[in-house]
Design a protein around this motif. Sequence first.
Motif, short mmCIF file in Angstrom:
data_model
loop_
_atom_site.label_atom_id
_atom_site.label_comp_id
_atom_site.label_asym_id
_atom_site.label_seq_id
_atom_site.Cartn_x
_atom_site.Cartn_y
_atom_site.Cartn_z
N LEU A 83 -4.26 5.11 9.89
CA LEU A 83 -3.32 5.24 8.78
C LEU A 83 -2.02 5.80 9.30
O LEU A 83 -2.00 6.80 10.02
N SER A 84 -0.92 5.15 8.95
CA SER A 84 0.39 5.66 9.34
C SER A 84 1.38 5.30 8.24
O SER A 84 1.09 4.49 7.37
N SER A 85 2.55 5.91 8.29
CA SER A 85 3.60 5.56 7.34
C SER A 85 4.77 5.01 8.12
O SER A 85 5.03 5.40 9.25
N ARG A 86 5.45 4.06 7.53
CA ARG A 86 6.57 3.39 8.19
C ARG A 86 7.76 3.34 7.25
O ARG A 86 7.61 3.18 6.06
N MET A 87 8.92 3.44 7.86
CA MET A 87 10.15 3.28 7.10
C MET A 87 10.65 1.86 7.30
O MET A 87 10.60 1.34 8.39
N GLY A 88 11.13 1.26 6.28
CA GLY A 88 11.72 -0.07 6.35
C GLY A 88 12.62 -0.19 5.14
O GLY A 88 12.49 -1.09 4.34
N GLY A 89 13.49 0.79 4.97
CA GLY A 89 14.28 0.89 3.76
C GLY A 89 13.56 1.78 2.77
O GLY A 89 14.16 2.51 2.00
N GLN A 90 12.23 1.71 2.77
CA GLN A 90 11.41 2.53 1.89
C GLN A 90 10.12 2.89 2.63
O GLN A 90 9.59 2.07 3.38
N CYS A 91 9.64 4.07 2.41
CA CYS A 91 8.42 4.52 3.09
C CYS A 91 7.21 3.80 2.50
O CYS A 91 7.08 3.67 1.30
N ARG A 92 6.31 3.34 3.39
CA ARG A 92 5.07 2.75 2.93
C ARG A 92 3.95 3.09 3.91
O ARG A 92 4.18 3.26 5.10
N GLU A 93 2.75 3.20 3.36
CA GLU A 93 1.60 3.53 4.18
C GLU A 93 0.98 2.25 4.72
O GLU A 93 0.83 1.26 4.01
N ILE A 94 0.62 2.26 6.00
CA ILE A 94 0.00 1.12 6.67
C ILE A 94 -1.42 1.53 7.07
O ILE A 94 -1.63 2.60 7.63
N SER A 95 -2.37 0.67 6.77
CA SER A 95 -3.76 0.92 7.14
C SER A 95 -4.26 -0.25 7.98
O SER A 95 -4.08 -1.40 7.59
N THR A 96 -4.84 0.06 9.12
CA THR A 96 -5.42 -0.95 10.00
C THR A 96 -6.84 -0.53 10.34
O THR A 96 -7.07 0.61 10.74
N VAL A 97 -7.79 -1.44 10.18
CA VAL A 97 -9.17 -1.15 10.54
C VAL A 97 -9.46 -1.79 11.89
O VAL A 97 -9.22 -2.98 12.10
N LEU A 98 -9.95 -0.97 12.81
CA LEU A 98 -10.40 -1.45 14.12
C LEU A 98 -11.91 -1.62 14.02
O LEU A 98 -12.64 -0.66 13.79
N GLU A 99 -12.36 -2.86 14.17
CA GLU A 99 -13.78 -3.17 14.06
C GLU A 99 -14.44 -3.07 15.43
O GLU A 99 -14.01 -3.71 16.39
N LYS A 100 -15.46 -2.25 15.48
CA LYS A 100 -16.19 -2.01 16.73
C LYS A 100 -16.87 -3.29 17.20
O LYS A 100 -17.36 -4.08 16.41
N THR A 101 -16.88 -3.50 18.51
CA THR A 101 -17.58 -4.63 19.12
C THR A 101 -18.77 -4.09 19.91
O THR A 101 -18.99 -2.87 19.96
N ASP A 102 -19.50 -4.96 20.55
CA ASP A 102 -20.64 -4.54 21.37
C ASP A 102 -20.20 -3.90 22.68
O ASP A 102 -20.98 -3.23 23.34
N GLU A 103 -18.94 -4.12 23.07
CA GLU A 103 -18.41 -3.58 24.32
C GLU A 103 -17.82 -2.19 24.07
O GLU A 103 -16.97 -2.04 23.19
N PRO A 104 -18.23 -1.17 24.83
CA PRO A 104 -17.68 0.18 24.62
C PRO A 104 -16.16 0.23 24.74
O PRO A 104 -15.58 -0.36 25.65
N GLY A 105 -15.53 0.89 23.77
CA GLY A 105 -14.08 1.05 23.79
C GLY A 105 -13.30 -0.17 23.35
O GLY A 105 -12.08 -0.15 23.35
#
Length: 177
Positions: free
Chosen positions: A72-94
């Motif tokens: 979760l992060s917030s970004r400015m682009g004229g107006q502040c907005r929250e950005i959410s990105t989900v990292l999906e785990k794989t079978d490979e570590p890391g």
Amino acid sequence: MKSLLLTLGLGLMAALRAQTLPVWDEETQDASGTWYMKAAAADEEIPWKKLESVSVTPMTIKTLAGGHLELLSSRMGGQCREISTVLEKTDEPGKYTAHGGKRVVHILKSQVDGHYILSIEGEMHGQQIRMAKLVGRDPEVNPEALKDFEKVAAARGLNTQSIFIPKQREACSPGSD
């Protein structure tokens, strides 16, 4: 001749394994909490690097069910907005995927405690990208971590001349200017 080829092949495999970087171990390490992006590098010039006033806000990482991570992060682009990105785990570590598998993210452990490198490959705005980001638990840039990041960026074929150190700022509230 066969033994020469075998020797060369085994030597090449050993050299490639020696270059393997340690990855983040989700079993023993907790990524949850606040992280600061301290540097970024790409295989080409980072477009926003040219903006002298570029600043970043801290990101929050939450561990989800199944070992997935939410950034979760917030970004400015004229107006502040929250950005959410989900990292999906794989079978490979890391190794994680994001944006429906369009991007692959490797979380690499820096040689400096409290620092990690996010190595990202995939599609962004219709173009293929390769970039890396150095993140840490505090907003101050650690010279040793930056030096380690530069080595990792070079080893991954990124342009070390493109390394960008953003200004840190507090998170903005969505809806604010």
